[in-house]
Structure formats: C-alpha cells, structure tokens
Design an enzyme around this catalytic site. Structure first.
Site, PDB file in Angstrom:
ATOM      1  N   CYS A  92      -8.248  14.355   9.331  1.00 55.60           N
ATOM      2  CA  CYS A  92      -8.063  14.966  10.824  1.00 55.60           C
ATOM      3  C   CYS A  92      -8.981  13.648  11.654  1.00 55.60           C
ATOM      4  CB  CYS A  92      -8.557  16.175  11.037  1.00 55.60           C
ATOM      5  SG  CYS A  92      -7.587  17.313   9.909  1.00 55.60           S
ATOM      6  N   ARG A 145      -5.145   9.531  11.845  1.00 54.58           N
ATOM      7  CA  ARG A 145      -5.700  10.357  10.837  1.00 54.58           C
ATOM      8  C   ARG A 145      -5.212  11.824  10.992  1.00 54.58           C
ATOM      9  NH1 ARG A 145     -10.941   9.809   8.871  1.00 54.58           N
ATOM     10  NH2 ARG A 145     -11.679   7.373   8.912  1.00 54.58           N
ATOM     11  N   TRP A 201      -4.310  17.134  10.789  1.00 54.90           N
ATOM     12  CA  TRP A 201      -3.099  16.928   9.590  1.00 54.90           C
ATOM     13  C   TRP A 201      -3.326  18.167   8.882  1.00 54.90           C
ATOM     14  CZ3 TRP A 201      -3.142  16.937   4.183  1.00 54.90           C
ATOM     15  CH2 TRP A 201      -2.112  16.347   3.670  1.00 54.90           C
ATOM     16  N   ASN A 256     -12.956  18.716   9.617  1.00 52.99           N
ATOM     17  CA  ASN A 256     -11.952  17.968   8.829  1.00 52.99           C
ATOM     18  C   ASN A 256     -12.660  18.165   7.375  1.00 52.99           C
ATOM     19  OD1 ASN A 256     -10.842  15.948   7.575  1.00 52.99           O
ATOM     20  ND2 ASN A 256     -11.986  14.107   8.304  1.00 52.99           N
ATOM     21  N   GLY A 257     -11.807  18.625   6.509  1.00 53.73           N
ATOM     22  CA  GLY A 257     -12.001  19.044   5.131  1.00 53.73           C
ATOM     23  C   GLY A 257     -11.390  20.284   4.612  1.00 53.73           C
ATOM     24  N   GLU A 315       3.700  -1.658  -5.503  1.00 53.43           N
ATOM     25  CA  GLU A 315       3.284  -1.818  -3.995  1.00 53.43           C
ATOM     26  C   GLU A 315       4.689  -1.899  -3.080  1.00 53.43           C
ATOM     27  OE1 GLU A 315       1.033  -2.021  -0.374  1.00 53.43           O
ATOM     28  OE2 GLU A 315       0.863  -1.062  -2.303  1.00 53.43           O
ATOM     29  N   LYS A 366       5.646   0.774  -0.198  1.00 52.26           N
ATOM     30  CA  LYS A 366       6.089   0.415   1.295  1.00 52.26           C
ATOM     31  C   LYS A 366       7.254   0.973   1.790  1.00 52.26           C
ATOM     32  CE  LYS A 366       2.015  -1.091   2.241  1.00 52.26           C
ATOM     33  NZ  LYS A 366       1.624  -0.017   1.483  1.00 52.26           N
ATOM     34  N   GLU A 402       7.128   4.771   1.923  1.00 55.70           N
ATOM     35  CA  GLU A 402       6.199   5.154   3.019  1.00 55.70           C
ATOM     36  C   GLU A 402       6.815   5.152   4.367  1.00 55.70           C
ATOM     37  OE1 GLU A 402       1.526   4.276   2.154  1.00 55.70           O
ATOM     38  OE2 GLU A 402       2.758   2.591   2.092  1.00 55.70           O
ATOM     39  N   HIS A 448      15.046   1.264 -21.650  1.00 54.56           N
ATOM     40  CA  HIS A 448      14.319   2.631 -22.477  1.00 54.56           C
ATOM     41  C   HIS A 448      14.641   3.798 -21.514  1.00 54.56           C
ATOM     42  CE1 HIS A 448      12.430   0.305 -25.448  1.00 54.56           C
ATOM     43  NE2 HIS A 448      11.975  -0.372 -24.491  1.00 54.56           N
ATOM     44  N   LYS A 496      -4.209   8.145   7.689  1.00 54.67           N
ATOM     45  CA  LYS A 496      -4.431   6.884   7.055  1.00 54.67           C
ATOM     46  C   LYS A 496      -5.627   7.047   6.037  1.00 54.67           C
ATOM     47  CE  LYS A 496      -5.375   2.238   7.417  1.00 54.67           C
ATOM     48  NZ  LYS A 496      -4.116   1.351   6.957  1.00 54.67           N
TER      49      LYS A 496
END
Length: 585
Positions: free
Chosen positions: A2, A28, A71, A97-98, A463, A467, A470, A486, A580
């Site tokens: 947050c 955030r 968040w 926050n937490g 990566e 991306k 995301e 496989h 983020k």
C-alpha cells in the site's frame, strides 16, 4: 503493498500535498484511496474506490494530513474497507501497510466495546490502540499495541487532539522527510523528493513521533530515544515525470541505453568484493522474486559456466534451504525496491547464520541496502511502471560483468555492456518499433503464447513470458527448448505464436530444431536472433554480443509486451491485481 503519505507542518495545504504524494504512490496500491486531515480538533475523511488518477480533494485547509492507496488483503474493495480508518471517538485515524496475523483473536476481544465498520485487519489495530489509549498517552498506547500484534506491519496514526503523527514499523518500509517547518512520512522515498532531500529511513522496531519540523525516535527494544541518522539524497524528482512518453513503461524501456552505458563503467573494486567473497568451499545463493528471480537464474547459469558454484532461489521458497545454509556461504540478493518482504526475511535468516549478504538493488537506503554487508546499486533511476524493465537489464549487466571479472576479462565484459547500450538505441528506432507494433496487432487477440529458450536464454524466455502476462493479460508460458517433447508440445495448435530466442551460442542448433518441431505442428514462429532462419515466420534481428545478447533480447520482449497491452486497450503501467513493491505475504 500500500502507499502511505502524511505530513505535519505550518502550512494549510495538507490535503493537496497528501493527494499529490499519493499519486506518486499509486503503483503500491490502487484498489481504493483516502485522505484524512485535522480540522478544528476533528478528523475529516474522504475515501474513494479505484485509481486516484486525476482526482482532486474536497477537504478543507489543514496543517496535518494522512493518506493511503490500498492494495486489498483483508476484505473486499469497498469504501468501508478503504483507509484511513477512524476510532470510535473519531479522535484518531490510522493507515496501515502489512498484515495483522492475529487480527481475529484481537477482534473477538475488542468487539464487545468497539464498533467495527470494516472487514480489515487494519481497523482491529486501530481499536486496539484506542483501547490502550484510555489508560495511557498515545505514544505508549501505540508501543503497547504494537507488541500485541503479530506480523510485519507499518502503522501511522493521526491524532486530532494534537498536531502529531505517530509511526511504527516492523518489515514494511517508512521514510521520514525533513524540512525546517514540515515533517513528511511516506512508504517510498521517491514521493518525498518534491519536498526535501533530507530523509530518515525508519528501522524495524522503531517508533517515530512527528511534529512540525521535528521528529523523535524511540527504540522499542531498549525503550530509549535514539539519535536519528539523517541521509542527504542527491536524486532528482524529475525522473518520475513522463515527458514525451505515453506511459512510464515506454519511458523506462527507453531509459535503458543510458542506464547500461553508466553501468559499463562500474568501479571494478565493488565487483571484486563479490567475487572475492565466494571461496572454493562456499556456495553462492542468488535470491530474488518474480523478475528478480529470473535475473538470479540467469546469474546461476552464467556463474556455473564460469566455475562459480551458484544456486538461484525463489524468495518465497528460500526456507527449504534453511538447514543447508552455512556461514561460509554467500547470499547475493536481487531486488528492485529493496523492500520485498520475502527477500527481507531471507536476509534476516542469512544474517542469523552469520552469512555474508551482498545486494543488487535500485534504492539507496532501502531495507535490503541497509541490512547488506556490501551493496551494488543498479543506478536505474525510479521505476514507476509496475512491470520492471530497466532494473532487470541493469541486474543482467552487473551479473555479466561479475562473470567476466571471474575470468580476468572485465574490460571485455564492460565493452559488451557498452555495446548493448548502443544496440538498444537501434531497437528503439521507429522503424524497428514499427515492426513490433505490427506484430503486437497480429497477436493481440491470441489467448496463448509460448516462449522458448535454452540455457542462458531460458531465464530470458521466462522474463519474456512474465512481461507479456503482466501487462497484456495474454497467457504466456516459457519452456526450456529440450523440454517441449516431454509434454508442452501437446498444446501447440495451428497458428499458436511461439517466440524462439536463438542467440549464436552452442544452443543455436538445438533451439532451431525445437522451432522446426513447433512449426511442424502449426506453430507461428517468431525468431529473436542475430541470424535469420527459414523456420522463422518473422525475424527480429539483434546483434551478437555474446552473453550480453540476452539484454537485447529482453528489450525486444519488453517492447512487444508494451505494444500488446496498448493494442488490447490496457494501461501497461498499472496491471490489474499487481503492485510494484510486494511488502506483504
């Protein structure tokens, strides 16, 4: 995960300053936002759902304010669950926050005497402080309450009866900004740069009492006041402005040539400390989360190929190595923010084992930076977009130089990084970008996409897939080239997009063979390679820069992901459900 911003001062524009600060912290948390100010010894609050965007505040003038971007963790995205929360008497308000891990048993005790207006664990903490405040002053009540709360948290409390903020933390970041007549506090130092360059990074188990232009800090373990360490920053707030770009992700992709050129001139002595720390009998653990983990995996391949025993670890899974860790081993921690909760927990474990901890991070003064024995800054500047770009390639650049230093050829490694900066400029030219824009338009309605790499290119494939997932919400899956037969090749159908990462190393022949296998089953083959091949339906050319080719491949992947998001009408800077800096479990 947050955003928190507050201030106490001698001016009357607290609400406007807070909302401006929150806009810089929206990466955030963006589910909801709210602001509280003191007005004639009463607290006035406004709370809203969704992104803060171009919002303006309607709150009256005040010299004391506190705000929050959320968040969601406990409780859905509702006005009632948005911060700040008020106590029963409406004298105190709190942002958080937490996660309060023991909020249920605490709530069961408090609900008899307190009215709850939300589903959050945050409101439980506030009512606990309120209950203790009946018998003692606010600072003592906050200290006592914090000791009763389990978990890693940061709280800030606004007191309407006085011009004060009280902050306390364990795990989640808080930074205090100082000027002559105003004291600021934020969950991210970047949001303070418009106001001051003098900051205090609050440590775990510390309580800060903030008044206009003053701060006092108490160590919770000794219960004594401590002299705060004031850090003078030389950063520029302009880095957080868009300029000519449409999105921050686009700007940050374009920042990479400058970042990499600077990194090509890193002080060799800083790099030597890392290499000299790893003895023949020791193990080097590289740890990161998400994008940083893929950089760590790249480092594992690179170091093992150069006779450095290394193992990469996903931050959230590090505990499985707990009984294997030895004080002779070395931890190399990778984190853009330096505040990622799983990385911070791993650092604490490593320090308890008396291991040497080295970090690659982008934020001077972050928790990871302060806890590490040796630090190498990524020097990437602020990343506003949630999806990391320039911090990732900065990590690759440093890891490549470390590997070349091990082979006593650092100059060549630095030359490759410098060359990669020049080659990225070519990728960023309109003619090359147009090719990626057209490809994005062709792929934008796809439901699935595959990215194939081998050895050093496998982490880059991972990566690339991340991306795309995301920012465009297309399901993208990375596969090691030799693993297709496989199982995963069963998913290939007519027209399935398959991105093939094919550098000119020992993997080239094998990866081209994999591309043929995919094409034989209907795959649409997109080749990223210095060399074209008939199997490619489309070729995205890069220069061969040995291991640094991975950097060029990554920039192409970032650009494609960006254009896919734009083509699908999405905001690449703020992907849904993501934030983020992951500071909660």
């Amino acid at each position: 995960m947050c955003g928190i911003f507050g201030l106490v001062g001698d001016k009357k524009n607290a609400a406007e300053v807070v909302i401006k600060g929150l806009k810089k912290l929206e990466y955030r948390g963006y589910d909801s936002w709210g602001i509280a100010i003191k007005s004639k010894e009463k607290i006035k609050v406004e709370r809203h759902l969704g992104k803060i965007g171009q919002a303006k505040t309607t709150l009256p003038k005040s010299n004391l304010g506190l705000g929050h971007t959320r968040w969601a963790t406990h409780g859905g995205v509702t006005i009632g669950n948005a911060h700040p929360h008020l106590d029963c008497q409406k004298n105190l308000c709190l942002v958080h926050n937490g996660i309060v891990e023991n909020f249920r048993p605490l709530k069961e005790k408090l609900i008899k005497n307190h009215k709850f207006n939300s589903e959050t664990d945050t409101e439980v903490a506030l009512h606990l402080i309120e209950e203790n405040h009946k018998k003692m002053n606010l600072v003592k009540a906050v200290k006592k309450s914090f000791k009763q709360i389990h978990g890693m948290n940061a709280f800030i409390i606004l007191n309407s009866k006085k011009n004060e903020l009280v902050a306390i933390k364990n795990g989640s970041p808080l930074t205090i900004g100082l000027t002559k007549n105003t004291t600021y506090i934020s969950s991210d130092v970047w949001s303070l740069l418009d106001h001051t360059s003098k900051v205090i990074f609050l440590e775990d188990n510390q309580l800060a009492h903030l008044t206009a232009g003053k701060v006092s800090i108490i160590d919770l373990k000794t219960n004594k006041k401590i002299k705060p360490k004031i850090v003078k920053l030389n950063w520029q707030s302009e880095q957080s402005r868009l300029g000519k770009f449409h999105h921050y992700m686009q700007k940050e992709i374009s920042d990479q040539p400058k970042v990499l050129d600077n990194l090509s001139r890193l002080d060799p002595n800083s790099l030597k400390i890392v290499i000299n720390s790893v003895k023949k009998s020791s193990e080097l653990y590289l740890l990161g989360c998400g994008t940083a983990y893929y950089a760590a995996l790249f480092g594992e391949y690179l170091f093992n190929f150069n006779k450095i025993k290394a193992k990469s670890i996903i931050g959230s899974e590090f505990i499985k190595y707990k009984k294997l860790l030895s004080k002779k081993d070395v931890f190399l921690m990778l984190s853009q923010s330096g505040e990622t909760i799983d990385v911070v927990e791993a650092v604490n474990l490593a320090k308890s084992k008396k291991m040497k901890v080295i970090c690659l991070t982008n934020v001077l003064g972050s928790t990871l930076y302060r806890k590490s024995d040796h630090q190498i800054l990524l020097q990437a500047g602020q990343e506003v977009a949630v999806a990391s770009t320039k911090a990732f390639t900065a990590k690759l650049a440093i890891l490549i130089q470390l590997a070349y230093l091990k082979t006593n050829n650092l100059k060549l490694g630095q030359k490759l990084i410098s060359q990669s900066a020049k080659e990225i400029l070519k990728i960023l030219k309109p003619s090359y970008q147009k090719k990626l824009i057209n490809l994005a338009k062709k792929l934008k309605d796809q439901d699935h996409l595959f990215v194939i790499g081998k050895q050093l290119s496998y982490p880059i494939a991972m990566e690339t897939a991340l991306k795309i997932k995301e920012v465009s919400y297309i399901h993208a899956e990375a596969q090691a080239g030799g693993e297709l037969k496989h199982g995963p090749i069963a998913l290939i159908d007519q027209g399935t997009p398959c991105i093939i990462i094919a550098p000119l190393d020992e993997t080239f022949t094998d990866i081209i063979s994999a591309a043929h296998e995919l094409k034989a089953r209907g795959g649409y083959i997109i080749g990223i390679s210095p060399k074209n091949n008939p199997v490619f339906d489309i070729h995205l050319k890069v220069k061969d820069l040995k291991q640094a080719t991975a950097i060029l491949n990554t920039v192409i992947a970032q650009s494609l992901a960006y254009y896919l998001a734009v083509a699908r009408g999405l905001n690449p800077d703020k992907p849904r459900n993501l934030a983020k800096s992951v500071t909660v479990k």
